[in-house]
Design an enzyme around this catalytic site. Structure first.
Site, PDB file in Angstrom:
ATOM      1  N   HIS A  52      74.367  56.706  40.611  1.00 42.08           N
ATOM      2  CA  HIS A  52      73.751  58.029  40.576  1.00 42.08           C
ATOM      3  C   HIS A  52      74.857  59.084  40.589  1.00 42.08           C
ATOM      4  O   HIS A  52      75.990  58.810  41.006  1.00 42.08           O
ATOM      5  CB  HIS A  52      72.836  58.239  41.781  1.00 42.08           C
ATOM      6  CG  HIS A  52      71.584  57.428  41.731  1.00 42.08           C
ATOM      7  ND1 HIS A  52      70.531  57.676  42.567  1.00 42.08           N
ATOM      8  CD2 HIS A  52      71.206  56.385  40.938  1.00 42.08           C
ATOM      9  CE1 HIS A  52      69.557  56.822  42.301  1.00 42.08           C
ATOM     10  NE2 HIS A  52      69.946  56.023  41.321  1.00 42.08           N
ATOM     11  N   GLU A  54      75.409  61.624  42.488  1.00 43.63           N
ATOM     12  CA  GLU A  54      75.972  61.876  43.822  1.00 43.63           C
ATOM     13  C   GLU A  54      76.963  60.790  44.217  1.00 43.63           C
ATOM     14  O   GLU A  54      78.052  61.060  44.727  1.00 43.63           O
ATOM     15  CB  GLU A  54      74.874  61.919  44.901  1.00 43.63           C
ATOM     16  CG  GLU A  54      73.792  62.900  44.660  1.00 43.63           C
ATOM     17  CD  GLU A  54      72.592  62.307  43.922  1.00 43.63           C
ATOM     18  OE1 GLU A  54      72.781  61.688  42.843  1.00 43.63           O
ATOM     19  OE2 GLU A  54      71.473  62.488  44.411  1.00 43.63           O
ATOM     20  N   CYS A  82      68.051  60.890  46.408  1.00 45.28           N
ATOM     21  CA  CYS A  82      67.162  59.810  46.846  1.00 45.28           C
ATOM     22  C   CYS A  82      67.671  59.283  48.196  1.00 45.28           C
ATOM     23  O   CYS A  82      68.711  59.724  48.704  1.00 45.28           O
ATOM     24  CB  CYS A  82      67.153  58.696  45.799  1.00 45.28           C
ATOM     25  SG  CYS A  82      68.722  57.786  45.688  1.00 45.28           S
ATOM     26  N   CYS A  85      71.293  57.809  48.101  1.00 43.39           N
ATOM     27  CA  CYS A  85      72.330  58.837  48.055  1.00 43.39           C
ATOM     28  C   CYS A  85      72.405  59.616  49.366  1.00 43.39           C
ATOM     29  O   CYS A  85      73.500  59.952  49.823  1.00 43.39           O
ATOM     30  CB  CYS A  85      72.081  59.768  46.873  1.00 43.39           C
ATOM     31  SG  CYS A  85      72.306  58.912  45.284  1.00 43.39           S
TER      32      CYS A  85
END
Length: 158
Positions: A52, A54, A82, A85
């Site tokens: 992701h 992040e 999410c 993360c």
């Protein structure tokens, strides 16, 4: 730079994700006014469920400073993180998280659940949401609308 300027950098990274047909999410890590980490979504192209925006920005920043602890750092991301993360943000000891659009399906900063609200946790990241929310949300909406249109077009070709 301002929060808006950092978010504009994250939006530029989201464009890079979209250019390789990934969900357009971008993130930057800032320390002492300098961007030290950058990332955009790439779980499909990297065959990595943890890739992701992040996570990639946190990894980039940690590598750059030579420490997995990102104390006194800020993370700017175009979409509410999410749970995965959010956990990484906590473990990295990020001081402040700023996100753009809320994620009503998997957001872990208040939309679906709030991972940062548990007082028993030993680190508390300050969270601010809604910075450039319209621009961030529109980018995602346009991406998914295009995907749906392409899917429909492909179905009609069969």
């Amino acid at each position: 730079m301002t929060d808006t300027e950092y978010m504009q950098h994250a939006l530029h990274l989201a464009d890079q994700a979209q250019a390789v047909d990934e969900v357009p999410v971008g993130a930057v890590v800032v320390k002492d006014g300098e961007i030290i980490g950058r990332g955009f979504n790439s779980p499909i192209s990297h065959h990595d469920p943890s890739a992701h925006a992040e996570m990639r920005a946190l990894r980039d920043a940690a590598k750059r400073i030579g420490n997995y602890r990102l104390v006194d750092c800020e993370l700017f991301v175009t979409l509410e993180p999410c749970l995965m993360c959010a956990g990484a943000i906590m473990h990295a000891r990020v001081a402040r998280l700023v996100y753009g659009a809320s994620d009503l399906k998997t957001g872990a900063c208040g939309s679906v659940l709030d991972a940062f609200a548990y007082p028993s946790l030993n680190h508390h990241t300050v969270v601010s949401g809604g910075i450039m929310a319209e621009e961030c949300g529109d980018k995602l909406s346009r991406f998914f609308a295009l995907r749906r249109a392409q899917k429909k077009h492909n179905e009609n070709q069969d």
